[in-house]
Enzyme design. Structure first.
Site, mmCIF file in Angstrom:
data_model
loop_
_atom_site.group_PDB
_atom_site.id
_atom_site.type_symbol
_atom_site.label_atom_id
_atom_site.label_comp_id
_atom_site.label_asym_id
_atom_site.label_seq_id
_atom_site.Cartn_x
_atom_site.Cartn_y
_atom_site.Cartn_z
ATOM 1 N N ASP A 7 0.833 -1.200 0.000
ATOM 2 C CA ASP A 7 0.000 0.000 0.000
ATOM 3 C C ASP A 7 0.871 1.255 0.000
ATOM 4 O OD1 ASP A 7 -2.386 1.759 0.779
ATOM 5 O OD2 ASP A 7 -3.220 -0.262 0.880
ATOM 6 N N SER A 48 -6.647 3.734 -1.542
ATOM 7 C CA SER A 48 -6.675 2.306 -1.196
ATOM 8 C C SER A 48 -7.999 1.646 -1.559
ATOM 9 C CB SER A 48 -6.390 2.124 0.294
ATOM 10 O OG SER A 48 -5.105 2.610 0.606
ATOM 11 N N ARG A 89 -16.425 7.842 0.778
ATOM 12 C CA ARG A 89 -15.651 6.619 1.032
ATOM 13 C C ARG A 89 -16.052 6.031 2.378
ATOM 14 N NH1 ARG A 89 -9.107 5.703 0.595
ATOM 15 N NH2 ARG A 89 -8.924 4.314 2.379
#
EC number: 5.4.2.12
Length: 512
Positions: free
Chosen positions: A11, A61, A259
């Site tokens: 990540d 992400s 999100r």
């Protein structure tokens, strides 16, 4: 024994030729360097239109894992909401209209909560501004904005511009004002740090905060004077004409983040009747509306409900009777499960999951290795067990430490990951498996903004690596790939037919 195909998602590990505060390039990474030289590799897109975001918008992400797991470009909520605003249908949305109608019918307040930021990762301030305008057009008399401040997907001290825009719009419309401000560190936790969420909740709902000021700008200035950047602004209430705003029964609350992962906890505090993570004065009888679905268990209206994609990688593996494992530490666990499965909470048949708790530290530069040692131990054991056909894992370090802006700590994180990759490489090659290494977006590849010479805590739009490690001979078949090409590549190496819903292409051709 099964031969495992392992997908390692680093990540925040972007690629850049520049060595200017590039924690990835400047770290000591002997394993990475040897893999980069020895095995087939390419660079792929992880941002902008290639992952279903607006042009030039950095990846993140959630978006990254959805695109990887679905094997197709998935148009993101940001794009959908932008389209609704552009086509002037945003104000006709049923859930939004119901929230506004509730406040008008009860002569009550409309509260907007969310990240006031141009970052475009968890929210976009233009959505908030549009909602304010629509509320005015539809007859709302009292609107209060509870602004979460960013400093993570934006420069650490950049909130002033956003606050001034919101203040001016509310003043021009004679509609209300910013009633509270707080850093996203408090309001947008995702690691069960309920003490932080409690402070944000109490400031919004009960007007109970450590600090009270006459304006949001004053609150920001005083926070900077205490050396607290945007992300860490302590929840603060704003007092206008001797009046503090509270959320009361019959009010409407619209959560403007699109999100899910960092919006869930505080939403549960607002909506759960049996909420017990911290004491509340009462369970409020309010109209609570979220812009997108944060959690299927939340009792609230959703303005833009999810569209469930079919034939994701997890589903295809299940249909082919393959076993699979998802593993990550807490910070990225939803990404290798919920997001990777296209927004599906439930496990597929044959899918196991391992959650490793993230360390309980204030910021991850204090422990750059995070829980990577434990993740690696479990991964190596899973590979050695021969139980799994496919393993998907996430290492959070280069993103989470990258977000702190601490260059030295980010390099330490990268160097620790290099040791973890060495262990995975040895295990995979020993058992004649296949390993793919990639990233969901960039971050630690630029720790200081070259234009401002200040810490860069946001993601980057750089390409990300895609490497094959294994005994098969592979050739790069797709020069300009993207994240949605990863799942087809995994299916290719595993000898599984790609479903028509997966529009991605295989990045490597493997010798049969």
């Amino acid at each position: 024994m099964k031969k495992t195909t392992l997908l390692v998602i680093l990540d925040g590990w972007g690629y850049s030729d520049s060595d200017y505060f590039n924690a990835i390039k400047n770290a000591n990474t002997p394993t990475w360097d040897s893999i980069w030289q020895e095995f087939p590799k390419t660079l792929i897109n992880a941002s902008s239109l290639e992952v279903g975001l607006p042009r030039s918008q950095m990846g993140n992400s959630e978006v990254g894992h959805v695109n990887i797991g679905c094997g197709r470009v998935v148009y993101q909520e940001l794009t959908k909401i932008d389209k609704a605003i552009e086509e002037k249908t945003f104000g006709d949305n049923k859930a939004i209209c119901a929230a506004i109608d509730n406040a008008i019918k009860n002569d009550s307040n409309l509260h907007l909560i969310g990240l006031l930021s141009p970052g475009g990762v968890h929210s976009h301030e233009e959505h908030i501004f549009e909602m304010i305008k629509i509320a005015k057009q539809k007859g709302i008399k009292r609107l209060y904005l509870h602004a979460f401040l960013d400093g993570r997907d934006t420069p650490p001290r950049s909130a002033e511009k956003s606050i001034k825009k919101a203040d001016k719009l509310l003043q021009d419309l004679n509609l209300g004002y910013i009633a509270s401000v707080c850093g996203r560190y408090y309001a947008m936790d995702r690691d069960n740090r309920w003490d932080r969420v409690e402070k944000a909740y109490n400031a919004i709902v009960n007007a109970n905060a450590d600090f009270i000021y006459d304006s949001a700008l004053e609150a920001l200035e005083q926070s900077y004077a205490r050396d607290q950047s945007d992300e860490f602004v302590i929840p603060t209430c704003i007092k206008k004409d001797g009046h503090l705003v509270k959320v009361q029964d019959n009010d409407s609350v619209i959560f403007m983040n699109f999100r899910a992962d960092r919006a869930r906890e505080i939403s549960h505090a607002f909506t759960d009747e049996s909420f017990d993570h911290f004491p509340r004065k009462k369970h409020l009888n309010i109209n609570f509306t979220t812009l997108t679905e944060y959690d299927s268990k939340l009792k609230c209206a959703v303005a833009f409900p999810p569209e469930q994609p079919i034939n994701t990688l997890g589903e295809v593996l299940m249909k082919n009777h393959k076993t699979q494992l998802r593993i990550a530490e807490t910070e990225k666990y939803p990404h290798v499960t919920f997001f990777f499965n296209g927004g599906r909470e439930e496990q597929f048949e044959g899918e196991d999951r391992i959650l490793i708790p993230s360390p309980k530290v204030a910021t991850y530069d204090l422990q750059p290795e995070m829980s990577a040692p434990e993740v690696t131990d479990k991964l190596v054991a899973a590979i050695n067990s021969g139980k799994y056909d496919c393993i998907v894992c996430n290492y959070a370090n280069s993103d989470m430490v990258g977000h702190t802006g601490n260059y030295e700590a980010a390099m330490q994180a990268i160097e620790y990951l290099d040791k973890c990759i060495a262990r995975l490489k040895d295990a995979i090659l020993e058992h004649d498996g296949n390993m793919f290494i990639t990233a969901d977006h960039g971050n630690a590849d630029m720790m200081v903004n070259p234009e401002t010479q200040k810490p860069h805590t946001a993601h980057t739009t750089n390409l990300v690596p895609f490497i094959y490690v294994g005994h098969k001979k592979a050739q790069v078949a797709l020069e300009h790939g993207k994240l949605s090409d990863i799942a087809p590549t995994l299916l290719n190496v595993m000898g599984i037919a790609q479903p028509k819903e997966m529009t991605g292409k295989t990045i490597f051709n493997f010798e049969k």
